[in-house]
Scaffold this motif. Sequence first.
Motif, PDB file in Angstrom:
ATOM      1  N   UNK A 116       0.831  -1.205   0.000  1.00 55.32           N
ATOM      2  CA  UNK A 116       0.000   0.000   0.000  1.00 55.32           C
ATOM      3  C   UNK A 116       0.864   1.253   0.000  1.00 55.32           C
ATOM      4  N   UNK A 117       1.943   1.245   0.752  1.00 54.09           N
ATOM      5  CA  UNK A 117       2.826   2.407   0.816  1.00 54.09           C
ATOM      6  C   UNK A 117       3.511   2.634  -0.527  1.00 54.09           C
ATOM      7  N   UNK A 118       3.980   1.570  -1.153  1.00 54.01           N
ATOM      8  CA  UNK A 118       4.615   1.692  -2.465  1.00 54.01           C
ATOM      9  C   UNK A 118       3.581   2.118  -3.508  1.00 54.01           C
ATOM     10  N   UNK A 119       2.351   1.616  -3.387  1.00 50.97           N
ATOM     11  CA  UNK A 119       1.280   2.024  -4.299  1.00 50.97           C
ATOM     12  C   UNK A 119       0.953   3.499  -4.184  1.00 50.97           C
ATOM     13  N   UNK A 120       0.955   4.008  -2.969  1.00 50.11           N
ATOM     14  CA  UNK A 120       0.711   5.446  -2.750  1.00 50.11           C
ATOM     15  C   UNK A 120       1.836   6.265  -3.374  1.00 50.11           C
ATOM     16  N   UNK A 121       3.063   5.812  -3.220  1.00 50.72           N
ATOM     17  CA  UNK A 121       4.202   6.517  -3.827  1.00 50.72           C
ATOM     18  C   UNK A 121       4.085   6.509  -5.350  1.00 50.72           C
ATOM     19  N   UNK A 122       3.682   5.379  -5.916  1.00 49.86           N
ATOM     20  CA  UNK A 122       3.498   5.303  -7.370  1.00 49.86           C
ATOM     21  C   UNK A 122       2.378   6.238  -7.821  1.00 49.86           C
ATOM     22  N   UNK A 123       1.298   6.304  -7.058  1.00 51.74           N
ATOM     23  CA  UNK A 123       0.191   7.199  -7.402  1.00 51.74           C
ATOM     24  C   UNK A 123       0.647   8.652  -7.365  1.00 51.74           C
ATOM     25  N   UNK A 124       1.481   9.000  -6.410  1.00 45.23           N
ATOM     26  CA  UNK A 124       2.028  10.359  -6.325  1.00 45.23           C
ATOM     27  C   UNK A 124       2.827  10.698  -7.588  1.00 45.23           C
ATOM     28  N   UNK A 125       3.665   9.775  -8.022  1.00 46.24           N
ATOM     29  CA  UNK A 125       4.455  10.003  -9.230  1.00 46.24           C
ATOM     30  C   UNK A 125       3.581  10.077 -10.478  1.00 46.24           C
ATOM     31  N   UNK A 126       2.562   9.243 -10.543  1.00 47.70           N
ATOM     32  CA  UNK A 126       1.628   9.271 -11.672  1.00 47.70           C
ATOM     33  C   UNK A 126       0.886  10.598 -11.704  1.00 47.70           C
ATOM     34  N   UNK A 127       0.460  11.070 -10.542  1.00 47.40           N
ATOM     35  CA  UNK A 127      -0.246  12.355 -10.461  1.00 47.40           C
ATOM     36  C   UNK A 127       0.639  13.496 -10.935  1.00 47.40           C
ATOM     37  N   UNK A 128       1.904  13.494 -10.507  1.00 44.97           N
ATOM     38  CA  UNK A 128       2.829  14.533 -10.954  1.00 44.97           C
ATOM     39  C   UNK A 128       3.016  14.493 -12.461  1.00 44.97           C
ATOM     40  N   UNK A 129       3.102  13.313 -13.034  1.00 46.36           N
ATOM     41  CA  UNK A 129       3.251  13.163 -14.496  1.00 46.36           C
ATOM     42  C   UNK A 129       2.015  13.709 -15.202  1.00 46.36           C
ATOM     43  N   UNK A 130       0.835  13.396 -14.710  1.00 42.01           N
ATOM     44  CA  UNK A 130      -0.399  13.909 -15.317  1.00 42.01           C
ATOM     45  C   UNK A 130      -0.481  15.427 -15.228  1.00 42.01           C
ATOM     46  N   UNK A 131      -0.090  15.973 -14.104  1.00 45.73           N
ATOM     47  CA  UNK A 131      -0.122  17.434 -13.938  1.00 45.73           C
ATOM     48  C   UNK A 131       0.856  18.098 -14.907  1.00 45.73           C
ATOM     49  N   UNK A 132       2.058  17.558 -15.006  1.00 49.33           N
ATOM     50  CA  UNK A 132       3.046  18.118 -15.936  1.00 49.33           C
ATOM     51  C   UNK A 132       2.574  18.013 -17.380  1.00 49.33           C
ATOM     52  N   UNK A 133       1.954  16.896 -17.744  1.00 54.12           N
ATOM     53  CA  UNK A 133       1.431  16.745 -19.096  1.00 54.12           C
ATOM     54  C   UNK A 133       0.298  17.704 -19.384  1.00 54.12           C
ATOM     55  N   UNK A 134      -0.531  17.995 -18.376  1.00 53.56           N
ATOM     56  CA  UNK A 134      -1.649  18.918 -18.596  1.00 53.56           C
ATOM     57  C   UNK A 134      -1.154  20.351 -18.750  1.00 53.56           C
ATOM     58  N   UNK A 135      -0.053  20.694 -18.092  1.00 50.07           N
ATOM     59  CA  UNK A 135       0.524  22.047 -18.218  1.00 50.07           C
ATOM     60  C   UNK A 135       1.181  22.243 -19.575  1.00 50.07           C
ATOM     61  N   UNK A 136       1.680  21.184 -20.161  1.00 48.27           N
ATOM     62  CA  UNK A 136       2.374  21.272 -21.458  1.00 48.27           C
ATOM     63  C   UNK A 136       1.420  21.338 -22.644  1.00 48.27           C
ATOM     64  N   UNK A 137       0.167  21.042 -22.429  1.00 47.75           N
ATOM     65  CA  UNK A 137      -0.802  21.072 -23.544  1.00 47.75           C
ATOM     66  C   UNK A 137      -1.226  22.453 -23.913  1.00 47.75           C
TER      67      UNK A 137
END
Length: 93
Positions: free
Chosen positions: A72-93
């Motif tokens: 669960x802890x590793x999954x939360x860390x992965x979700x954090x990284x995925x969220x950051x990637x989505x945010x960065x991709x949305x800013x670049x559009x």
Amino acid sequence: MLLFAKLAGILILVWFYVTGKKHGEPPLKWAIIGLIGYWLTWWAVKLTAVDGLSGVMAKSAAGTFVLIQIPAIVGIAAAYLIRNKLINDSKND
């Protein structure tokens, strides 16, 4: 899955939904992406690390409890990284 893992999954759904809405992206799509990322990471860690180390920790109740929480802890860390990637991709559009 334990209660902590289930609660984390629900909170990740809400977290990604709110973040997607805030950034003007489809919130349901973001929520699904976040949940899938969390879930896949949870299962991958559970099937590799936890199952491999469970025999070593079988004699210690506290060690077993901590070991079961690791996916669960590793999954939360992965979700954090995925969220950051989505945010960065949305800013670049």
